[in-house]
Design a protein around this motif. Structure first.
Motif, PDB file in Angstrom:
ATOM      1  N   ARG A  66       0.831  -1.211   0.000  1.00 54.50           N
ATOM      2  CA  ARG A  66       0.000   0.000   0.000  1.00 54.50           C
ATOM      3  C   ARG A  66       0.859   1.252   0.000  1.00 54.50           C
ATOM      4  O   ARG A  66       0.442   2.305  -0.475  1.00 54.50           O
ATOM      5  CB  ARG A  66      -0.896   0.010   1.248  1.00 54.50           C
ATOM      6  N   ALA A  67       2.071   1.154   0.550  1.00 53.01           N
ATOM      7  CA  ALA A  67       2.973   2.311   0.617  1.00 53.01           C
ATOM      8  C   ALA A  67       4.407   1.818   0.644  1.00 53.01           C
ATOM      9  O   ALA A  67       4.682   0.677   0.999  1.00 53.01           O
ATOM     10  CB  ALA A  67       2.688   3.145   1.863  1.00 53.01           C
ATOM     11  N   ALA A  68       5.307   2.698   0.250  1.00 51.38           N
ATOM     12  CA  ALA A  68       6.742   2.407   0.324  1.00 51.38           C
ATOM     13  C   ALA A  68       7.410   3.590   1.017  1.00 51.38           C
ATOM     14  O   ALA A  68       7.231   4.739   0.615  1.00 51.38           O
ATOM     15  CB  ALA A  68       7.330   2.201  -1.057  1.00 51.38           C
ATOM     16  N   GLU A  69       8.139   3.297   2.066  1.00 47.36           N
ATOM     17  CA  GLU A  69       8.906   4.311   2.801  1.00 47.36           C
ATOM     18  C   GLU A  69      10.315   4.310   2.212  1.00 47.36           C
ATOM     19  O   GLU A  69      11.007   3.298   2.254  1.00 47.36           O
ATOM     20  CB  GLU A  69       8.934   3.962   4.277  1.00 47.36           C
ATOM     21  N   VAL A  70      10.713   5.428   1.619  1.00 50.18           N
ATOM     22  CA  VAL A  70      11.972   5.533   0.896  1.00 50.18           C
ATOM     23  C   VAL A  70      12.945   6.409   1.683  1.00 50.18           C
ATOM     24  O   VAL A  70      12.579   7.502   2.108  1.00 50.18           O
ATOM     25  CB  VAL A  70      11.732   6.161  -0.500  1.00 50.18           C
ATOM     26  N   THR A  71      14.171   5.936   1.867  1.00 50.50           N
ATOM     27  CA  THR A  71      15.226   6.718   2.511  1.00 50.50           C
ATOM     28  C   THR A  71      16.444   6.723   1.613  1.00 50.50           C
ATOM     29  O   THR A  71      16.857   5.675   1.107  1.00 50.50           O
ATOM     30  CB  THR A  71      15.614   6.133   3.882  1.00 50.50           C
ATOM     31  N   VAL A  72      17.008   7.904   1.387  1.00 50.83           N
ATOM     32  CA  VAL A  72      18.284   8.061   0.693  1.00 50.83           C
ATOM     33  C   VAL A  72      19.214   8.756   1.671  1.00 50.83           C
ATOM     34  O   VAL A  72      18.844   9.772   2.265  1.00 50.83           O
ATOM     35  CB  VAL A  72      18.144   8.896  -0.597  1.00 50.83           C
ATOM     36  N   ALA A  73      20.410   8.194   1.858  1.00 54.12           N
ATOM     37  CA  ALA A  73      21.356   8.786   2.804  1.00 54.12           C
ATOM     38  C   ALA A  73      22.767   8.740   2.243  1.00 54.12           C
ATOM     39  O   ALA A  73      23.162   7.761   1.613  1.00 54.12           O
ATOM     40  CB  ALA A  73      21.306   8.054   4.139  1.00 54.12           C
ATOM     41  N   HIS A  74      23.495   9.809   2.468  1.00 51.55           N
ATOM     42  CA  HIS A  74      24.922   9.918   2.145  1.00 51.55           C
ATOM     43  C   HIS A  74      25.564  10.562   3.366  1.00 51.55           C
ATOM     44  O   HIS A  74      25.546  11.789   3.507  1.00 51.55           O
ATOM     45  CB  HIS A  74      25.147  10.817   0.920  1.00 51.55           C
ATOM     46  N   GLY A  75      26.101   9.740   4.278  1.00 54.01           N
ATOM     47  CA  GLY A  75      26.649  10.302   5.512  1.00 54.01           C
ATOM     48  C   GLY A  75      25.534  11.009   6.275  1.00 54.01           C
ATOM     49  O   GLY A  75      24.461  10.474   6.477  1.00 54.01           O
ATOM     50  N   ALA A  76      25.770  12.261   6.668  1.00 56.72           N
ATOM     51  CA  ALA A  76      24.766  13.036   7.403  1.00 56.72           C
ATOM     52  C   ALA A  76      23.706  13.635   6.481  1.00 56.72           C
ATOM     53  O   ALA A  76      22.703  14.161   6.950  1.00 56.72           O
ATOM     54  CB  ALA A  76      25.445  14.146   8.199  1.00 56.72           C
ATOM     55  N   ALA A  77      23.915  13.585   5.160  1.00 56.38           N
ATOM     56  CA  ALA A  77      22.946  14.133   4.205  1.00 56.38           C
ATOM     57  C   ALA A  77      21.913  13.047   3.901  1.00 56.38           C
ATOM     58  O   ALA A  77      22.225  12.067   3.234  1.00 56.38           O
ATOM     59  CB  ALA A  77      23.642  14.576   2.931  1.00 56.38           C
ATOM     60  N   LEU A  92      17.839  16.094  -0.195  1.00 57.08           N
ATOM     61  CA  LEU A  92      18.839  15.730   0.808  1.00 57.08           C
ATOM     62  C   LEU A  92      19.229  16.960   1.621  1.00 57.08           C
ATOM     63  O   LEU A  92      19.187  18.085   1.120  1.00 57.08           O
ATOM     64  CB  LEU A  92      20.082  15.144   0.136  1.00 57.08           C
ATOM     65  N   SER A  93      19.644  16.728   2.862  1.00 56.36           N
ATOM     66  CA  SER A  93      20.027  17.827   3.741  1.00 56.36           C
ATOM     67  C   SER A  93      21.410  18.382   3.411  1.00 56.36           C
ATOM     68  O   SER A  93      21.859  19.344   4.036  1.00 56.36           O
ATOM     69  CB  SER A  93      19.970  17.379   5.205  1.00 56.36           C
ATOM     70  N   GLY A  94      22.090  17.810   2.448  1.00 55.81           N
ATOM     71  CA  GLY A  94      23.393  18.286   2.000  1.00 55.81           C
ATOM     72  C   GLY A  94      23.823  17.513   0.772  1.00 55.81           C
ATOM     73  O   GLY A  94      23.135  16.588   0.339  1.00 55.81           O
ATOM     74  N   PRO A  95      24.958  17.875   0.177  1.00 48.92           N
ATOM     75  CA  PRO A  95      25.419  17.168  -1.023  1.00 48.92           C
ATOM     76  C   PRO A  95      25.886  15.749  -0.683  1.00 48.92           C
ATOM     77  O   PRO A  95      26.270  15.471   0.455  1.00 48.92           O
ATOM     78  CB  PRO A  95      26.586  18.035  -1.509  1.00 48.92           C
ATOM     79  N   PRO A  96      25.863  14.848  -1.656  1.00 47.70           N
ATOM     80  CA  PRO A  96      26.254  13.459  -1.426  1.00 47.70           C
ATOM     81  C   PRO A  96      27.775  13.278  -1.414  1.00 47.70           C
ATOM     82  O   PRO A  96      28.347  12.618  -2.279  1.00 47.70           O
ATOM     83  CB  PRO A  96      25.601  12.715  -2.593  1.00 47.70           C
ATOM     84  N   ALA A  97      28.430  13.865  -0.429  1.00 47.86           N
ATOM     85  CA  ALA A  97      29.888  13.867  -0.366  1.00 47.86           C
ATOM     86  C   ALA A  97      30.472  12.528   0.076  1.00 47.86           C
ATOM     87  O   ALA A  97      31.651  12.259  -0.158  1.00 47.86           O
ATOM     88  CB  ALA A  97      30.355  14.980   0.570  1.00 47.86           C
ATOM     89  N   GLU A  98      29.683  11.685   0.733  1.00 51.48           N
ATOM     90  CA  GLU A  98      30.153  10.390   1.220  1.00 51.48           C
ATOM     91  C   GLU A  98      29.336   9.284   0.559  1.00 51.48           C
ATOM     92  O   GLU A  98      28.224   9.535   0.106  1.00 51.48           O
ATOM     93  CB  GLU A  98      29.955  10.292   2.734  1.00 51.48           C
ATOM     94  N   PRO A  99      29.872   8.056   0.520  1.00 53.06           N
ATOM     95  CA  PRO A  99      29.059   6.941   0.040  1.00 53.06           C
ATOM     96  C   PRO A  99      27.805   6.821   0.907  1.00 53.06           C
ATOM     97  O   PRO A  99      27.795   7.231   2.065  1.00 53.06           O
ATOM     98  CB  PRO A  99      29.959   5.719   0.214  1.00 53.06           C
ATOM     99  N   GLY A 100      26.756   6.251   0.360  1.00 50.92           N
ATOM    100  CA  GLY A 100      25.510   6.143   1.109  1.00 50.92           C
ATOM    101  C   GLY A 100      24.693   4.948   0.676  1.00 50.92           C
ATOM    102  O   GLY A 100      25.236   3.941   0.223  1.00 50.92           O
ATOM    103  N   TYR A 101      23.374   5.089   0.770  1.00 49.33           N
ATOM    104  CA  TYR A 101      22.493   3.985   0.432  1.00 49.33           C
ATOM    105  C   TYR A 101      21.098   4.505   0.105  1.00 49.33           C
ATOM    106  O   TYR A 101      20.741   5.633   0.450  1.00 49.33           O
ATOM    107  CB  TYR A 101      22.384   2.988   1.587  1.00 49.33           C
ATOM    108  N   VAL A 102      20.317   3.660  -0.558  1.00 50.84           N
ATOM    109  CA  VAL A 102      18.887   3.858  -0.719  1.00 50.84           C
ATOM    110  C   VAL A 102      18.227   2.642  -0.077  1.00 50.84           C
ATOM    111  O   VAL A 102      18.682   1.508  -0.251  1.00 50.84           O
ATOM    112  CB  VAL A 102      18.467   4.025  -2.202  1.00 50.84           C
TER     113      VAL A 102
END
Length: 128
Positions: A66-77, A92-102
Motif C-alpha cells: 500500500r505504501a513504500a517508505e523511501v530513505t536516501v542517505a549519504h553520511g549526514a545528508a 537531501l540535507s546536504g550534497p552526497p559527499a560520502e558513500p551512502g544507500y537507498v
C-alpha cells in the motif's frame, strides 16, 4: 560467502534476508527481505535512483504494498518520504559527499513492513 554472490542469510525475526558481499571488504549489503516461507529470491523491485546534488528521485515497483517508505542517505545528508505511487522525490540535507544507500521498506494497509530492498550508493551524483 565473500564471493560477491547472493547468499541466503539466516532467518531473523521471521524474515529471511538476501545479501550481496563486497569482495575483500568483510562487509555485506542486504538487498531484499520477504516473509518467511516465501520461495526463491525476492522479486525484482525495479529500483531506480538518481541523485543530483541535493535532489534524489527514487522509483520502485510497489509489489502489492500500500505504501513504500523511501530513505536516501549519504553520511549526514539524508531524506525520507512515503510514496503510494512508486515514485518519490526527496531533498537531501546536504550534497552526497560520502558513500551512502537507498532503502525502501514496503508496508501493508496496517503499516506493517512486508518487504524491503536497497542498495549502496557511491559518493557524488549517481543514476542507476
Amino acid at each position: 560467502s565473500r564471493s560477491g554472490h547472493a547468499i541466503d542469510v539466516a532467518e531473523v525475526g521471521g524474515y529471511p534476508g538476501y545479501a550481496g558481499g563486497y569482495p575483500g571488504s568483510g562487509c555485506f549489503s542486504v538487498v531484499g527481505v520477504q516473509p518467511a516461507g516465501s520461495a526463491g529470491t525476492p522479486r525484482s523491485t525495479g529500483l531506480h535512483v538518481t541523485v543530483r546534488g541535493t535532489s534524489a528521485t527514487v522509483r520502485v515497483r510497489m509489489l502489492g504494498a500500500r505504501a513504500a517508505e523511501v530513505t536516501v542517505a549519504h553520511g549526514a545528508a539524508d531524506a525520507s518520504a512515503v510514496t503510494t505511487t512508486g515514485r518519490a522525490t526527496l531533498r537531501l540535507s546536504g550534497p552526497p559527499a560520502e558513500p551512502g544507500y537507498v532503502l525502501v521498506r514496503y508496508r501493508d494497509g496496517a503499516g506493517r513492513v512486508i518487504g524491503a530492498t536497497g542498495e549502496p550508493l557511491p559518493s557524488g551524483d549517481v543514476s542507476r
